[in-house]
Design an enzyme around this catalytic site. Structure first.
Site, short mmCIF file in Angstrom:
data_model
loop_
_atom_site.label_atom_id
_atom_site.label_comp_id
_atom_site.label_asym_id
_atom_site.label_seq_id
_atom_site.Cartn_x
_atom_site.Cartn_y
_atom_site.Cartn_z
CB SER A 258 28.62 -25.18 -19.29
OG SER A 258 28.08 -26.05 -18.31
CE LYS A 259 23.87 -22.12 -24.47
NZ LYS A 259 23.32 -21.70 -25.74
NE ARG A 260 26.23 -30.33 -20.90
CZ ARG A 260 26.65 -31.19 -19.97
NH1 ARG A 260 25.80 -31.96 -19.35
NH2 ARG A 260 27.93 -31.27 -19.68
CB SER A 262 25.39 -22.26 -14.49
OG SER A 262 26.25 -23.04 -13.70
CB THR A 264 25.32 -18.84 -19.10
OG1 THR A 264 24.52 -19.25 -20.21
CG2 THR A 264 25.99 -20.05 -18.48
#
Ligand code: GLU
Length: 500
Positions: A258-260, A262, A264
């Site tokens: 997830s963006k949070r 890692s 992405t």
């Protein structure tokens, strides 16, 4: 040419994601390995969230990784090629309308005029009763007359697909036998909204069928959609393609990437100086392996060895450190001219950011490639490794110039002696070998450990304790700049002793 036809079907609702790039890569690898055809189709029906900028980012990002497609929109302009176009879903609406009509005519789908409020009330009732959400089939059995009456009332109607009873089974190339009871699919599902927009499950199947897709290779998050797709393929009278669901890509804590947690976006990796060779190599190993210890492989080598049935089921953790290591390995393999070329834009960006003061020429960068090639985990680290060459004077903490076994007075003495020795040697003999001989002789004559003297010099001229090899570094810096930096460091270290 084989009859394998595979596709990547990105939605242009965000920048190119690592997961999309991995799925595109595996489709590309399978197509190239088998001599098949790789197709790119844009799933742009989410008009509110799709943008041309995201579309460009995805197409250019995939091309930048070296993943080229045989049919689909061309990167860089709005043209497209291939006999099964258009390759943008918004340009294919008449095809979905025709397919919907066929299902309706065959009574495999029916109009549903349940209002959102009615559906919501039913959902609440199910929730309260502890039942799984499911369309109760309110409109499934209406007679022609009842339907006509509702139409007269002016109720807009969606189109629902009649889910037949029974178990849907398929042999996934990665996951093996999968069996799902159609009863678990939540009842008859909407394929066209009341406003006429077709939904994903429907468009994806119509397109895969019309485009003759033989293998659907996509992320495991789509596994639960596949039974719906299979039922739709059958209802439309098409062969069902083979499926291969790729393992999820995971954050280091093993949750879904997830963006949070890692980074992405592929763009962000490229901007930091991860190179395409390393990115595709790393992405290929997210779910696939050669079965040997070998892990540094070019795209061509991976194409030659790729085997879809060797893809793992287990989720693949995205490990940034390993990617950095691999990137460093690939940077070492680049031709020096190529590396110099690729470094220039990063140096220019650093100049704009004020991390260095001037942009070196290609020849200057080419000359230092042997010093930096083994030391770059990413191209963007170039100024950390060699930025001291492209500033008038590096930032210098004089205390750092004083080696552990020395005091400030010895350091002043050492830097002064080094300056004299280098100066006496003259500009003509200013090369790595000559410098090393001169400075070693100096350390010996004065009874200093060579390492101490070299550390003092290293920090004095670069501002850092870790740098490329010292004598090559001095040679790259040049005679006059080396002397100027030694003199300045000496003054600063002398200041350390001054009373405050
Ligand atoms: N647009 C869908 C996605 O990006 C495509 C899924 C599929 O490959 O069927 O997830």
């Amino acid at each position: 040419m084989s009859d394998v036809r595979v596709r990547i079907a990105p939605s242009p609702t965000g920048p190119l994601h690592i997961g999309t790039a991995r799925t595109a890569l595996f489709n590309f690898l399978y197509a190239r390995h088998t001599g098949g055809t790789f197709i790119l189709r844009l799933e742009d029906t989410d008009v509110a969230r799709s943008t041309e900028a995201f579309e460009r980012d995805i197409l250019e990002g995939l091309h930048g990784l070296g993943l080229t497609w045989d049919e689909g929109p061309a990167a860089g302009d709005l043209g497209e090629r291939g006999p099964y176009g258009p390759y943008r879903q918004m340009a294919r609406l008449p095809l979905y309308a025709a397919a919907a009509r066929r299902l309706l005519d065959a009574d495999l789908a029916y109009p549903c005029s349940c209002t959102p409020d009615e559906l919501e009330a039913e959902r609440r009732r199910q929730e309260a009763a502890g039942e799984p959400p499911r369309y109760p089939g309110t409109c499934a059995g209406l007679s022609e007359a009842e339907r006509a009456a509702r139409a007269v009332e002016g109720r807009p109607s969606a189109l629902r697909f009649r889910v037949p009873p029974g178990v849907v089974a398929f042999d996934d190339i990665v996951r093996g036998r999968v069996e799902i009871d159609a009863a678990a699919l939540g009842g008859d599902f909407v394929i066209v909204r009341a406003d006429g927009t077709p939904l994903y499950h429907f468009t994806v199947v119509v397109d895969d069928a019309e485009m003759g897709i033989t293998h659907v290779i996509r992320g495991e998050d789509h596994l639960s959609n596949t039974p719906k797709h299979i039922l739709l393929f059958r209802a439309l009278g098409h062969d069902v393609p083979a499926f291969a669901h790729l393992p999820l890509i995971l954050n280091p804590d093993r949750t879904k990437m997830s963006k949070r947690k890692s980074q992405t976006a592929v763009d962000d990796y490229v901007a930091q100086g991860f190179i395409r060779e390393a990115l595709v190599n790393y992405l290929a190993l997210l779910g696939w392996s050669t079965g040997t210890e070998e892990e540094i492989l070019s795209l061509d080598e991976i194409v030659a060895r790729f085997d879809l049935s060797a893809v793992n089921r287990a989720g693949a953790v995205f490990d940034r450190e390993r990617l950095e290591w691999m990137n460093g390995q690939w940077i070492r393999r680049l031709d020096p001219d190529d590396l110099a070329d690729r470094l220039l834009p990063f140096l220019d960006a650093d100049r704009i950011l004020g991390r260095i003061e001037r942009l070196p020429s290609f020849d200057e960068v080419r000359a230092i490639v042997p010093l930096v090639q083994e030391r770059l985990p990413v191209l963007g680290a170039i100024s950390d490794v060699a930025g001291f060459l492209f500033v008038e004077m590096p930032d210098l903490d004089p205390a750092l110039c004083v080696p552990k076994r020395w005091d400030a007075a010895t350091t002043v003495d050492g830097l002064g002696a080094a300056q004299d020795a280098v100066e006496a040697n003259g500009e003509v003999a200013f090369d790595a070998e000559g410098l090393e001989a001169t400075l070693r002789a100096l350390a010996e004559a004065r009874g200093w450990k060579a390492g101490d003297l070299f550390m003092a010099i290293r920090v004095a001229v670069t501002g850092r304790t870790a740098t490329p090899p010292l004598f090559e570094t001095l040679a790259a810096l040049g005679f006059a700049r080396t002397l100027a930096r030694l003199a300045r460091a000496r003054d600063l270290v002398r200041g350390l002793d001054a009373p405050v």
